[in-house]
Structures are given as structure tokens and as C-alpha cells.
Enzyme design. Structure first.
Site, PDB file in Angstrom:
ATOM      1  N   PHE A 112      43.743 -88.846  19.282  1.00 39.53           N
ATOM      2  CA  PHE A 112      45.173 -88.547  19.443  1.00 39.53           C
ATOM      3  C   PHE A 112      45.523 -87.940  20.794  1.00 39.53           C
ATOM      4  O   PHE A 112      46.629 -87.451  20.993  1.00 39.53           O
ATOM      5  CB  PHE A 112      45.698 -87.601  18.342  1.00 39.53           C
ATOM      6  CG  PHE A 112      45.420 -88.061  16.950  1.00 39.53           C
ATOM      7  CD1 PHE A 112      46.148 -89.107  16.397  1.00 39.53           C
ATOM      8  CD2 PHE A 112      44.418 -87.476  16.198  1.00 39.53           C
ATOM      9  CE1 PHE A 112      45.880 -89.540  15.104  1.00 39.53           C
ATOM     10  CE2 PHE A 112      44.145 -87.902  14.899  1.00 39.53           C
ATOM     11  CZ  PHE A 112      44.879 -88.932  14.350  1.00 39.53           C
ATOM     12  N   GLU A 150      37.639 -97.477  23.420  1.00 34.55           N
ATOM     13  CA  GLU A 150      36.672 -97.077  22.386  1.00 34.55           C
ATOM     14  C   GLU A 150      35.239 -97.235  22.902  1.00 34.55           C
ATOM     15  O   GLU A 150      34.363 -97.747  22.195  1.00 34.55           O
ATOM     16  CB  GLU A 150      36.876 -97.892  21.103  1.00 34.55           C
ATOM     17  CG  GLU A 150      38.289 -97.811  20.529  1.00 34.55           C
ATOM     18  CD  GLU A 150      38.622 -96.500  19.834  1.00 34.55           C
ATOM     19  OE1 GLU A 150      37.788 -95.558  19.885  1.00 34.55           O
ATOM     20  OE2 GLU A 150      39.710 -96.399  19.258  1.00 34.55           O
TER      21      GLU A 150
HETATM   22  P1  ADP Z   1      43.751 -91.790  21.537  1.00 37.42           P
HETATM   23  O1  ADP Z   1      43.443 -93.162  22.095  1.00 37.42           O
HETATM   24  O2  ADP Z   1      43.227 -90.676  22.405  1.00 37.42           O
HETATM   25  O3  ADP Z   1      43.319 -91.627  20.101  1.00 37.42           O
HETATM   26  P2  ADP Z   1      46.479 -92.725  21.613  1.00 37.42           P
HETATM   27  O4  ADP Z   1      46.724 -93.095  23.042  1.00 37.42           O
HETATM   28  O5  ADP Z   1      46.187 -93.852  20.676  1.00 37.42           O
HETATM   29  O6  ADP Z   1      45.334 -91.604  21.550  1.00 37.42           O
HETATM   30  O7  ADP Z   1      47.742 -91.968  21.015  1.00 37.42           O
HETATM   31  C1  ADP Z   1      48.386 -90.896  21.682  1.00 37.42           C
HETATM   32  C2  ADP Z   1      49.731 -90.697  20.982  1.00 37.42           C
HETATM   33  O8  ADP Z   1      49.492 -90.264  19.647  1.00 37.42           O
HETATM   34  C3  ADP Z   1      50.615 -89.622  21.556  1.00 37.42           C
HETATM   35  O9  ADP Z   1      51.386 -90.072  22.647  1.00 37.42           O
HETATM   36  C4  ADP Z   1      51.507 -89.272  20.370  1.00 37.42           C
HETATM   37  O10 ADP Z   1      52.575 -90.168  20.293  1.00 37.42           O
HETATM   38  C5  ADP Z   1      50.625 -89.561  19.182  1.00 37.42           C
HETATM   39  N1  ADP Z   1      50.090 -88.364  18.488  1.00 37.42           N
HETATM   40  C6  ADP Z   1      49.937 -88.241  17.144  1.00 37.42           C
HETATM   41  N2  ADP Z   1      49.356 -87.075  16.823  1.00 37.42           N
HETATM   42  C7  ADP Z   1      49.125 -86.415  17.985  1.00 37.42           C
HETATM   43  C8  ADP Z   1      48.535 -85.143  18.333  1.00 37.42           C
HETATM   44  N3  ADP Z   1      48.080 -84.310  17.395  1.00 37.42           N
HETATM   45  N4  ADP Z   1      48.457 -84.820  19.642  1.00 37.42           N
HETATM   46  C9  ADP Z   1      48.924 -85.645  20.569  1.00 37.42           C
HETATM   47  N5  ADP Z   1      49.485 -86.838  20.315  1.00 37.42           N
HETATM   48  C10 ADP Z   1      49.584 -87.237  19.047  1.00 37.42           C
HETATM   49 MG    MG Z   2      42.337 -94.742  21.380  1.00 40.87          MG
END
Ligand code: ADP
Ligand code: MG
Ligand code: ZN
Length: 196
Positions: free
Chosen positions: A19, A90
Site C-alpha cells: 500500500f 512485484e
Molecule cells: P503498492 O504497490 O506499494 O502495494 P499501490 O501503488 O498499489 O501500492 O497503491 C497505493 C495506493 O493505495 C495509494 O495511492 C492509496 O490510494 C491506496 N492506499 C490504500 N491503503 C493505503 C495505506 N494504508 N497507505 C497508503 N495508501 C493506501
Molecule cells: Mg504493488
């Protein structure tokens, strides 16, 4: 060999907890390259089919076309000679050979951008991301918002019962947690409960 002006090719790593916006940042960087008409290819591990098989999709629903590959070697073979920017999401789900593959692609002049978890849900280094950080020119650490207190979250907390290393992105299975709200026992006690 001396560095010459105009030499290209390097590795960028985007790492942090779930996230934290790793996929978003990867999508942003490769999309900028695509707008500039730079030939881009994006890859993802074939096992990650949470949302769409031929796309990288962020939790905020941004997306970019991506080719699923089942190993670092397969990724290498799938890279076109004309490609200048290679995006990989990933990265933690790839085998350790990803380090040498990224290194090789960068040495041939490509900009290689890898996003992935640096730590697993027990805060252990999640290879090959930590090794890739060592080989990378640029490392960006992304932080999420702690689901519990709103603070800067650098850890991924598993909140469902399982002792498998990977419980694929199942909604509700993980939370981002800050240093103060992370609790290793929370995931482990439940995992132990299943074992016994
Ligand atoms: P990752 O690839 O690191 O898992 P993503 O790029 O898929 O993250 O998603 C980031 C988005 O997730 C943020 O812009 C926001 O909209 C959403 N989001 C949901 N929960 C959270 C959180 N706890 N902290 C930050 N962003 C979050
Ligand atoms: Mg991701
Ligand atoms: Zn917190």
C-alpha cells in the site's frame, strides 16, 4: 572503463511495504517514458494474477500493460533489443537470478525499474529486492499510511491466519503498519494456532 557522457543504463529500485505506492510510482515512471516515445516494456511475475493478467494495477486503480513471465530468465528472453526502459513489478516474487538479469540489462544501456517488497510480513529481507538495492544506482523507499494510527508505515502486517510466506494480495489479509503499531505476534500466534 571510464564513464563517458552519454553512457546509459542503470537500475532503479522502488521498495517499501504493501500500500506504499510502489506500483503507482512504477506506473508513473514508465508512463512518462512512454509519453516521451521511449520504447518501454513492463513485466510482472506470472503468479500474481490478482487483478488482471496482462496489466500492472495499483491499489488506486492506475494501470499499465504488462507481460507476465514465470522466471527471471524468461524475462530476459522477452526483452526486445530496441527496448530502453524495462519496468518490473512485484520483484520479490522473482527468483534470485533477477539481480543478474537486471544488472545485465542495465549494462547493455537500459533503464531498469524494479518495484517490490523489501521485507516480508515478519520483517525478514525479501529477496531478491534487498540484493537488488545493493546493485542499484537509485533506491526509493516508499512508506504507506499506518492502518492503525496514520503514522509512516514501513512494515506489512499480516492480519489473517496463515504461515505461508505468500498469501497473495487477498483484500483484508494485510495492513501497512508503522514501527509502533507493528506486532509480529499478531500474525505468528495465529499461524502457530493452525500448526497445532
Ligand atoms: P503498492 O504497490 O506499494 O502495494 P499501490 O501503488 O498499489 O501500492 O497503491 C497505493 C495506493 O493505495 C495509494 O495511492 C492509496 O490510494 C491506496 N492506499 C490504500 N491503503 C493505503 C495505506 N494504508 N497507505 C497508503 N495508501 C493506501
Ligand atoms: Mg504493488
Ligand atoms: Zn501506527
Amino acid at each position: 572503463m571510464m564513464w563517458r557522457r552519454g553512457d546509459r543504463g542503470w537500475i532503479e529500485v522502488i521498495c517499501g511495504p504493501m500500500f506504499s505506492g510502489k506500483s503507482e510510482e512504477l506506473i508513473r515512471r514508465v508512463t512518462r517514458a512512454a509519453i516521451a516515445r521511449i520504447p518501454v516494456q513492463v513485466f510482472k511475475p506470472a503468479l500474481d494474477d490478482r487483478y488482471a493478467t496482462e496489466q500492472v494495477v495499483s491499489h488506486s486503480a492506475l494501470s499499465v500493460a504488462a507481460q507476465p513471465v514465470s522466471s527471471a530468465k524468461e524475462l530476459l528472453l522477452a526483452v526486445d533489443d530496441r527496448t530502453e526502459v524495462v519496468g518490473i513489478d512485484e520483484g520479490q516474487f522473482f527468483d534470485d537470478e533477477l539481480v543478474d538479469v537486471a544488472d545485465h540489462l542495465a549494462s547493455t544501456g537500459m533503464q531498469v525499474i524494479v518495484a517490490g517488497l523489501d521485507l516480508d510480513y515478519l520483517r525478514r529481507p525479501f529477496e531478491p529486492i534487498p540484493s537488488l538495492c545493493g546493485r542499484a544506482e537509485y533506491v526509493t523507499k516508499t512508506l504507506a499510511v499506518c492502518h492503525r494510527c496514520g503514522g509512516p508505515a514501513l512494515y506489512t502486517q499480516r492480519i489473517v491466519k496463515s504461515d505461508d510466506l505468500v498469501v497473495l494480495g487477498a483484500t483484508g489479509a494485510y495492513e501497512a503498519r508503522c514501527r509502533h503499531c507493528y506486532s509480529p505476534e499478531e500474525g505468528q500466534q495465529e499461524a502457530l494456532a493452525i500448526d497445532s
